[in-house]
Design an enzyme around this catalytic site. Structure first.
Site, PDB file in Angstrom:
ATOM      1  N   SER A 162      91.181  42.532  22.238  1.00  0.00           N
ATOM      2  CA  SER A 162      92.153  41.470  22.485  1.00  0.00           C
ATOM      3  C   SER A 162      92.426  40.778  21.160  1.00  0.00           C
ATOM      4  O   SER A 162      92.697  41.447  20.163  1.00  0.00           O
ATOM      5  CB  SER A 162      91.614  40.501  23.556  1.00  0.00           C
ATOM      6  OG  SER A 162      92.604  39.556  23.905  1.00  0.00           O
ATOM      7  N   THR A 163      92.330  39.456  21.098  1.00  0.00           N
ATOM      8  CA  THR A 163      92.617  38.727  19.863  1.00  0.00           C
ATOM      9  C   THR A 163      91.753  39.249  18.714  1.00  0.00           C
ATOM     10  O   THR A 163      90.537  39.333  18.829  1.00  0.00           O
ATOM     11  CB  THR A 163      92.355  37.224  20.068  1.00  0.00           C
ATOM     12  OG1 THR A 163      93.119  36.765  21.175  1.00  0.00           O
ATOM     13  CG2 THR A 163      92.751  36.447  18.824  1.00  0.00           C
ATOM     14  N   HIS A 189      95.104  43.859  24.572  1.00  0.00           N
ATOM     15  CA  HIS A 189      95.920  42.785  25.123  1.00  0.00           C
ATOM     16  C   HIS A 189      96.920  42.343  24.069  1.00  0.00           C
ATOM     17  O   HIS A 189      96.534  41.986  22.954  1.00  0.00           O
ATOM     18  CB  HIS A 189      95.034  41.613  25.534  1.00  0.00           C
ATOM     19  CG  HIS A 189      93.977  41.984  26.526  1.00  0.00           C
ATOM     20  ND1 HIS A 189      92.804  41.292  26.667  1.00  0.00           N
ATOM     21  CD2 HIS A 189      93.911  42.994  27.424  1.00  0.00           C
ATOM     22  CE1 HIS A 189      92.067  41.844  27.607  1.00  0.00           C
ATOM     23  NE2 HIS A 189      92.715  42.890  28.076  1.00  0.00           N
ATOM     24  N   MET A 279      88.910  37.243  23.296  1.00  0.00           N
ATOM     25  CA  MET A 279      88.480  36.141  24.149  1.00  0.00           C
ATOM     26  C   MET A 279      88.117  36.674  25.524  1.00  0.00           C
ATOM     27  O   MET A 279      88.629  37.702  25.972  1.00  0.00           O
ATOM     28  CB  MET A 279      89.621  35.133  24.301  1.00  0.00           C
ATOM     29  CG  MET A 279      89.996  34.386  23.034  1.00  0.00           C
ATOM     30  SD  MET A 279      88.793  33.146  22.555  1.00  0.00           S
ATOM     31  CE  MET A 279      89.060  31.927  23.851  1.00  0.00           C
ATOM     32  N   ASP A 282      86.757  40.778  29.217  1.00  0.00           N
ATOM     33  CA  ASP A 282      87.304  42.076  29.604  1.00  0.00           C
ATOM     34  C   ASP A 282      86.531  43.206  28.925  1.00  0.00           C
ATOM     35  O   ASP A 282      86.201  43.124  27.737  1.00  0.00           O
ATOM     36  CB  ASP A 282      88.788  42.183  29.235  1.00  0.00           C
ATOM     37  CG  ASP A 282      89.443  43.415  29.849  1.00  0.00           C
ATOM     38  OD1 ASP A 282      88.989  43.851  30.920  1.00  0.00           O
ATOM     39  OD2 ASP A 282      90.394  43.934  29.252  1.00  0.00           O
TER      40      ASP A 282
END
Length: 348
Positions: A162-163, A189, A279, A282
């Site tokens: 993600s991030t 993401h 974050m 997941d």
């Protein structure tokens, strides 16, 4: 203390719109504006903002050059706010590779209350990211560790991020020779509308065959597929892709956990799961499923991740995971996937 934000955009109108939108939130304070990269780098040194919102196409000094200057002179959290249709979207993704934390696409139909809330939340998340050297150097996987997994047969690799993930995905894929001996499937993401651009950027910057996954396609060695927006990516024993609209898992669709669970069910001990920066949690349940099936699980070291949430959650769910910085993960995957070639080079 409010989050102190510097707005950088060559359009005075856009700067005004962003400032007005962010003033709705009492925990965010706009402390300055700049219309080009040179002025942005100067104001970062003078004002010391917590977060910078930065366009990528600007006069005098563009966004990429500005990021490099800021990261060199006063490392600061940067969120790219760009028109991904007007700009070359790969430039925005290059910004991630140079140190920006996230991308927020300028809304196509005006900056309404929803867009303002979404941007504010990204700024809050970014402000919580610890400032680290983006060129973090850490020990790679040891030769002993590489030998301990050298007999594994790997049929597929699943990666979740993600991030902060695009930068690590790029670095890992760049380190892997071509052609890959098995497919790699990725859940990253992304901001809405940027998945195609992400796949294209990874393809051009790494040289690998990267594309957005298509329903019913059958994967082959050498392919890297990225989950499309708003669909779970599942892969069966015959390497056939299924795109599912099943409910979100832990708030995500696509879900990294859904991908990894499908690999555990289909490939058991011959699957490898990787959880990178991000974050939330997941991928944690999915990587636990791969571990339970006998597969190999790799987790980015939370100390080197841009955001440590997902790596920490994955660590809490596993017992046998190899926890390594991104360069160590790349080294381990390279040795694992290309072990026969390396063994032949090592033996007289």
């Amino acid at each position: 203390m409010p989050i102190r934000v510097l707005i950088v955009d060559d359009s005075r109108i856009v700067r005004g719109v962003l400032a007005a939108a962010l003033k709705r939130f009492p925990d965010i304070e706009v402390i300055g504006e700049a219309g080009d990269g040179q002025r942005a780098a100067q104001l970062v040194k003078e004002l010391g903002p917590d977060v910078v919102t930065l366009d990528v196409l600007m006069p005098l000094m563009g966004g990429i050059e500005a990021i490099e200057a800021i990261m060199r002179e006063r490392p600061t959290r940067i969120v790219v706010v760009a028109d991904l249709e007007r700009a070359d979207s790969s430039v925005a993704l290059d910004a991630i590779g140079r140190g920006a934390i996230d991308i927020f696409p300028k809304p196509r139909n005006g900056f309404d209350a929803t867009a303002a809330r979404e941007l504010a939340q990204i700024l809050r998340t970014s402000a919580s990211v610890p400032l680290r050297n983006t060129r973090h150097a850490a020990l790679q996987a040891t030769h002993h560790t590489a030998r301990s997994i050298s007999r594994r047969v790997v049929r597929i690799v699943g990666m979740v991020a993600s991030t902060g993930g695009p930068r690590q995905l790029q670095a890992i894929l760049r380190s892997l020779p071509q052609p890959l001996p098995c497919p790699i499937a990725i859940v990253q993401h992304t901001a809405a509308g940027s998945t195609e651009a992400l796949a294209d950027w990874l393809r051009r910057s790494t040289g690998h065959d990267v594309s957005v996954a298509v329903g019913r396609q059958r994967l082959r060695p050498g392919q890297v597929v990225v989950a499309p927006e708003d669909c779970h990516l599942l892969i069966d024993i015959g390497y056939t892709v299924t795109l599912s609209k099943e409910p979100r898992v832990d708030g995500h669709r696509p879900s990294g956990t859904s991908l990894l669970k499908s690999l555990a069910a289909s490939f058991s001990a011959q699957a490898v799961g990787v959880v990178l920066s991000g974050m939330g949690s997941d991928g944690a349940e999915g990587i636990a499923a791969i571990e339970a099936a006998g597969g190999l699980v790799l987790i980015e070291d939370p100390a080197s991740a841009v955001v440590s949430g997902m790596p920490n959650a994955a660590r809490a769910k596993t017992r046998s995971a190899l926890v390594l910085p991104a360069d160590g993960l790349a080294d381990t995957l390279r040795r694992l996937l290309f072990k026969e070639k390396e063994r032949g080079q090592e033996e007289p």
